[in-house]
Scaffold this active site. Sequence first.
Site, PDB file in Angstrom:
ATOM      1  N   THR A  33       2.158   0.448   3.142  1.00 45.21           N
ATOM      2  CA  THR A  33       0.822  -0.100   2.532  1.00 45.21           C
ATOM      3  C   THR A  33       0.947  -1.040   1.536  1.00 45.21           C
ATOM      4  O   THR A  33       1.723  -0.989   0.665  1.00 45.21           O
ATOM      5  CB  THR A  33       0.226   1.394   2.190  1.00 45.21           C
ATOM      6  OG1 THR A  33       0.086   2.204   3.181  1.00 45.21           O
ATOM      7  CG2 THR A  33      -1.020   1.152   1.656  1.00 45.21           C
ATOM      8  N   GLY A  34      -0.295  -1.799   1.512  1.00 47.89           N
ATOM      9  CA  GLY A  34      -0.171  -2.822   0.216  1.00 47.89           C
ATOM     10  C   GLY A  34      -0.408  -4.259   0.760  1.00 47.89           C
ATOM     11  O   GLY A  34      -0.159  -4.366   2.068  1.00 47.89           O
ATOM     12  N   SER A  35      -0.495  -5.277   0.131  1.00 52.09           N
ATOM     13  CA  SER A  35      -0.711  -6.595   0.426  1.00 52.09           C
ATOM     14  C   SER A  35       0.344  -7.104   1.278  1.00 52.09           C
ATOM     15  O   SER A  35       0.546  -7.794   2.352  1.00 52.09           O
ATOM     16  CB  SER A  35      -1.011  -7.350  -0.615  1.00 52.09           C
ATOM     17  OG  SER A  35      -0.112  -7.381  -1.812  1.00 52.09           O
ATOM     18  N   THR A  36       1.713  -6.834   0.752  1.00 54.14           N
ATOM     19  CA  THR A  36       2.851  -7.608   1.479  1.00 54.14           C
ATOM     20  C   THR A  36       3.071  -6.773   2.577  1.00 54.14           C
ATOM     21  O   THR A  36       3.465  -7.217   3.652  1.00 54.14           O
ATOM     22  CB  THR A  36       3.915  -7.327   0.421  1.00 54.14           C
ATOM     23  OG1 THR A  36       3.895  -7.805  -0.882  1.00 54.14           O
ATOM     24  CG2 THR A  36       5.234  -8.139   1.094  1.00 54.14           C
ATOM     25  N   ASP A  89       8.340  -1.362   3.649  1.00 51.86           N
ATOM     26  CA  ASP A  89       7.389  -1.337   2.802  1.00 51.86           C
ATOM     27  C   ASP A  89       7.502  -2.432   1.529  1.00 51.86           C
ATOM     28  O   ASP A  89       8.486  -2.829   1.248  1.00 51.86           O
ATOM     29  CB  ASP A  89       7.371   0.177   2.011  1.00 51.86           C
ATOM     30  CG  ASP A  89       6.016   0.590   1.732  1.00 51.86           C
ATOM     31  OD1 ASP A  89       4.974  -0.292   1.554  1.00 51.86           O
ATOM     32  OD2 ASP A  89       5.812   1.859   1.578  1.00 51.86           O
ATOM     33  N   ASP A  92       5.940  -2.291  -6.014  1.00 49.04           N
ATOM     34  CA  ASP A  92       5.255  -2.652  -7.271  1.00 49.04           C
ATOM     35  C   ASP A  92       6.170  -3.203  -8.301  1.00 49.04           C
ATOM     36  O   ASP A  92       5.869  -4.038  -9.050  1.00 49.04           O
ATOM     37  CB  ASP A  92       4.348  -1.780  -7.974  1.00 49.04           C
ATOM     38  CG  ASP A  92       3.061  -1.294  -6.935  1.00 49.04           C
ATOM     39  OD1 ASP A  92       2.477  -2.204  -6.656  1.00 49.04           O
ATOM     40  OD2 ASP A  92       3.246  -0.222  -6.680  1.00 49.04           O
ATOM     41  N   GLY A 105      -1.351   0.885  -4.306  1.00 49.43           N
ATOM     42  CA  GLY A 105      -2.094   0.971  -3.345  1.00 49.43           C
ATOM     43  C   GLY A 105      -2.534   2.335  -2.824  1.00 49.43           C
ATOM     44  O   GLY A 105      -3.555   2.611  -2.228  1.00 49.43           O
ATOM     45  N   GLU A 111       4.072   7.199   1.882  1.00 49.15           N
ATOM     46  CA  GLU A 111       5.209   6.136   1.753  1.00 49.15           C
ATOM     47  C   GLU A 111       6.535   6.975   1.165  1.00 49.15           C
ATOM     48  O   GLU A 111       7.351   6.566   2.085  1.00 49.15           O
ATOM     49  CB  GLU A 111       4.843   5.391   0.698  1.00 49.15           C
ATOM     50  CG  GLU A 111       3.866   4.239   0.887  1.00 49.15           C
ATOM     51  CD  GLU A 111       3.287   3.334  -0.058  1.00 49.15           C
ATOM     52  OE1 GLU A 111       2.648   2.256   0.132  1.00 49.15           O
ATOM     53  OE2 GLU A 111       3.366   3.713  -1.356  1.00 49.15           O
TER      54      GLU A 111
END
Length: 262
Positions: A33-36, A89, A92, A105, A111
């Site tokens: 999960t997240g932008s990348t 994944d 940060d 996120g 995760e």
Amino acid sequence: MTGELSPIDKAKFVAAKRAAGLVEDGMRVGLGTGSTAAWLVRCLGEMVREEGLKFTAVPTSTRTAELAREVGIPVTSLDEAKWLDLTIDGADEFDRDLNLIKGGGGALLQEKIVATASDQMVVIADAGKEVENLGAFPLPVEVIPFGWQTSQALIEETLVSMDVLGRSASLRMNGDRAFMTDEGNHILDLHLHRIGNARQLALVINQIPGVVENGLFIDICDTVIIGYGDGNVEVRDINEGTVEREKLDFVETDNLFSDLSD
């Protein structure tokens, strides 16, 4: 498309593109999960549509599941899949030992469960996520809503005896309301600035009543793929002790991510 991206977004894109190449037919793959991670899902969706790639995904959040379905990736649950070949994944922060801070996120619980139910965890990140010591990024801790203020007080009291520079915790907000995870919990962000002993901190925090899980991923990540704004990628495998570097070409006309806003 890529010609319009910022250097950070280019870095995320090439890391995701390189990681997508690890997915093979028949695999069961955890999607972060997240932008990348969202770039990764888009890359894999393109491979499903244009190359006939066949694999099954276990998403780590509702929004990742929605994006995966949108781009044509078959989705299942971890209970159905039981065990995964690979999880990819973002992070940060990561250090030289590939210990991570995750949860920016808000999906750290799923995760961590998905990553530990995998033969291999690969992290994709831009170069700015690498740190000498974890802790500059606030450490997320998922807590149940009941008595969350008591949990916060207990965490702050515990931090006094930990090797950290900061000892404050704040409730994560979503507008004027407390942020809610997919499991209906809250997140406390710990402002530690530097974590001297991440392994000890992870163990101690999880003993506090009301804490569900923390965002320290210790000895879980096997490989990190670091993207750079010029198209270069670096692949570090901590188990093999290897470092590989290569350059990915941008496809300037590709509009695969034109509607991606994360």
